[in-house]
Enzyme design. Structure first.
Site, mmCIF file in Angstrom:
data_model
loop_
_atom_site.group_PDB
_atom_site.id
_atom_site.type_symbol
_atom_site.label_atom_id
_atom_site.label_comp_id
_atom_site.label_asym_id
_atom_site.label_seq_id
_atom_site.Cartn_x
_atom_site.Cartn_y
_atom_site.Cartn_z
ATOM 1 N N SER A 89 34.496 42.064 35.912
ATOM 2 C CA SER A 89 35.541 43.069 36.017
ATOM 3 C C SER A 89 34.941 44.449 35.752
ATOM 4 C CB SER A 89 36.688 42.739 35.058
ATOM 5 O OG SER A 89 37.829 43.492 35.354
ATOM 6 N N ASP A 120 43.302 38.233 43.527
ATOM 7 C CA ASP A 120 43.076 39.053 42.336
ATOM 8 C C ASP A 120 43.955 40.302 42.371
ATOM 9 O OD1 ASP A 120 42.035 40.492 40.180
ATOM 10 O OD2 ASP A 120 39.995 39.801 40.555
ATOM 11 N N HIS A 163 42.177 36.989 39.274
ATOM 12 C CA HIS A 163 41.184 37.648 38.436
ATOM 13 C C HIS A 163 40.520 36.690 37.452
ATOM 14 C CE1 HIS A 163 39.367 41.381 37.126
ATOM 15 N NE2 HIS A 163 39.659 41.133 35.858
#
Length: 686
Positions: free
Chosen positions: A538, A623, A658
């Protein structure tokens, strides 16, 4: 073991798109990938997955072995330490061979008959992704509300059911955060709706059971803020929390009067952060008021909430960050951080005696856990370290005696904590700042520069990666890897200033800190560039993108998980989830100063013709935090520019978001693939 790397890698077509801002023109050849509805996009993602399969085919059996090895260390028929709330003991457990948790409870005694709340294994049937969150029990213990996501986009549908007969009511409230809070009348529920496009949590609704229409009780109009709703530990108040990176505001309502009006606790003031806890006739306030960078604790009487009525309880200290408090009838427990280390401070409200729980390591993690009742002398906290499995401990604050309620079991019979060692060392950044590094390795290895070493960091949002134990990581340590956490600026390991020095126009400190740690590790013969690997996900994937642009020669391989790499384009698009709420983290590129600064490090914008390390990139089609097109476009551009023959692989989970796969064992397969990628680069196949 044969390795075939001469397969033709997928090449994304180029469709030049002009992007202009502040008289600056960028050309994005892969902008077309942003359209998930375009069949060519899905075809390209599938081609990348197929290519990844073929390139890594020679590691397939090794991946399976790693998966079984990781799985074998996990106690499959495991359960949480029960906790008591409002007359019931609550338990979460897993059963052998099953991916998802089972939630149950027992009335008053752990010897009582077990009452099933949810079997997520049954509920997940027919779904490639499943997650249940936000379990909330009504005050009379008869009803439960909960949220379900079956796409991975964190858009939850809230349901309500009667516990006794498992009867799910007609309510199905879509596009929520998944959490909800009961008023004390057992029929009114408060919850948070998301913007259907940006997924910003911004509306608080009131729902009455059996009613078709819900009442909007609060809407957050500032698109840099989000909002959520919860119930105080005292059960007296329903609380709306409005939050941005730098500012907080709370609204409160007596939970006995759900049809009343919420009152502002303290109106928002730019850069004033605070959080509130209610106990008896007071609110306790953790705040940075009056330049208390590392926060201080204040309190005010319940009905005297104006900021001028706040009274100091624990003052600000420049070297100690106050992270959290737990209030008990006779004790105040303060979670602090000094010199990077967790500290738990216990203060008696009866005698004013105070002391700290003793921790003797320099690389550990300790934090308070589930403490839901005020009238208790017992504190629950958790402890683990890089070499010590996690424990849940019950500490009697009066007698100062403790009892280990549960210690994480590492199955398989091979793990012995005395076979591993951990240490904390300090690298020096370009500006002279000392950067702490936590590391763990198997005892007996020689520091001769030949050890494979995996360096991990995150470094954003003030999120601290503490040195924690991982059974999965043993698969690397037992094969000779050193594992390192670089506590770079942008996290909060050394206090709030550590965060401030790694955000906005200081963001580049995060990247140069990581590189400085790498150079230090090499200089001290922990490893060498030939054996050094980096990993981040991320915002940590952004970090990976920058370091391979700036210092590709230092790393043999990099794993970038769901990486945030197209920073300029994303931060200019306020229709994308999270963008507007992130301006205080990265800067708003609609302002030229921030535009130029972000562009100067944005990984996608700074790909250049040079050699790059071997790279594995992971992504999720659904995501909601880092859109799938960011890593996809980045890989396409890297392929076009790189001047080497090293591997670059893209693995997109077509069913998840995610967080990757939802099942506890399915996610291990992703870990096994990443580890096999690294071990393959070291020529380790067993």
């Amino acid at each position: 073991m044969s390795k075939t790397y001469n397969l033709e890698a997928p090449r994304a077509k180029k469709v030049p798109q002009k992007l202009q801002k502040h008289n600056d023109l960028r050309i994005d050849d892969y902008f077309w990938i942003n359209d998930k509805e375009n069949p060519e996009v899905i075809q390209y993602l599938n081609e990348e997955n197929t290519y990844c399969d073929k390139i890594q085919a020679h590691t397939k059996s090794f991946q399976e072995d790693l998966f079984e090895e990781m799985k074998s260390r996990i106690k499959e028929d495991d359960s949480s330490v029960p906790y008591k709330y409002n007359g019931y003991w609550y338990i979460t457990k897993f059963e052998k061979g099953k991916d998802y948790p089972i939630y149950s409870r027992k009335k008053e005694s752990l010897e009582a008959e077990e009452e099933l709340l949810f079997d997520c294994n049954v509920m997940a049937e027919g779904h490639s992704y499943f997650r249940l969150v936000g379990i909330s029990i009504s005050p009379d213990n008869k009803l439960v509300s909960y949220g379900i996501d079956t796409t991975g986009r964190r858009q939850y549908t809230i349901h309500v059911k009667t516990i006794a007969n498992d009867d799910v009511k007609p309510e199905a409230i879509e596009n929520t955060t998944g959490s909800s809070s009961w008023a004390n009348d057992n029929k009114t529920l408060f919850y948070t709706k998301k913007d259907p496009v940006t997924l910003r949590a911004f509306q608080i609704f009131k729902h009455s059971l059996g009613q078709n229409s819900d009442t909007l009780v609060y809407e957050e109009s500032d698109d840099t803020f989000g909002a959520t709703v919860y119930k105080s530990k005292s059960r007296k108040y329903i609380i709306i929390a409005c939050y941005s990176t730098l500012t907080n505001e709370y609204h409160i309502l007596n939970a006995d009067k759900p049809n009343g009006n919420f009152e502002v606790f303290c109106p928002r003031v730019r850069a004033l952060e605070y959080s509130i806890s209610h106990f008896e006739n007071y609110f306790y306030i953790l705040t940075n008021k009056d330049n208390a960078t590392n926060f201080k604790l204040m309190r005010c009487e319940e009905n005297e909430r104006n900021i001028e009525n706040w009274q100091e309880v624990i003052g600000h200290r420049a070297s100690v960050l106050i992270e959290n408090i737990d209030i008990f009838k006779d004790f105040l427990v303060v979670s602090e951080r000094e010199n990077g280390l967790n500290e738990i401070r216990i203060i008696s409200s009866l005698t004013n005696e105070e002391y700290y729980l003793p921790f003797n390591s320099e690389t550990y993690t300790a934090y308070t856990t589930t403490n839901v009742e005020f009238d208790s002398d017992v504190l629950r906290y958790a402890y683990n370290s890089l070499t010590t499995p996690a424990s849940v401990i019950e500490f009697n604050m009066k007698t100062k005696s403790k009892k280990v309620l549960k210690e994480q079991e590492v199955l398989g019979g091979k793990f012995k904590k005395e076979n591993y060692t951990s240490e904390r060392i300090w690298a020096t950044a370009d500006d002279g700042t000392k950067i702490p590094i936590s590391m763990v390795y198997r005892k007996g290895i020689t520091m001769d520069g030949k050890n494979p070493l995996l360096q991990y960091a995150y470094g954003s949002y003030g999120s601290t990666v503490d040195p924690y134990f991982s059974t999965i990581r043993l698969s690397l340590l037992d094969r000779g890897f050193i594992y390192v956490i670089a506590h770079v600026r942008g996290g909060e390991y050394l206090g709030r200033d550590w965060y401030n020095d790694g955000k906005l126009l200081n963001k580049k400190n995060t990247f140069t800190d990581f590189v400085a740690c790498s150079k230090y590790l090499i200089s001290k013969d922990y490893t060498s560039a030939k054996h050094l690997y980096a990993m981040g996900g991320s915002a940590g994937g952004l970090l990976m993108g920058v370091i391979i642009n700036e210092a590709p020669h230092l790393y043999n391989g990099v794993v970038a998980a769901v990486p945030f790499v197209d920073v300029v384009t994303t931060m200019l698009d306020d229709s994308i989830p999270l963008t507007t709420g992130e301006y205080d983290e990265w800067g708003n590129p609609n302002e030229e100063t921030y535009y130029n600064y972000i562009k100067s490090y944005s990984p996608y914008d700074n790909v250049t013709s040079q050699d790059y390390p071997n790279i594995l990139v992971t992504s999720g089609l659904h995501d909601s935090q880092v859109q799938y097109w960011e890593p996809t476009k980045w890989v396409a551009k890297l392929r076009d520019f790189k001047t080497d023959s090293n591997k670059i692989l893209l693995r997109t989970n077509m069913d998840a978001g995610h967080g990757g796969a939802s099942g506890r064992f399915e996610s291990l397969k992703e870990d096994a693939e990443e580890f096999a990628f690294l071990l393959d680069l070291e020529g380790i196949y067993e």
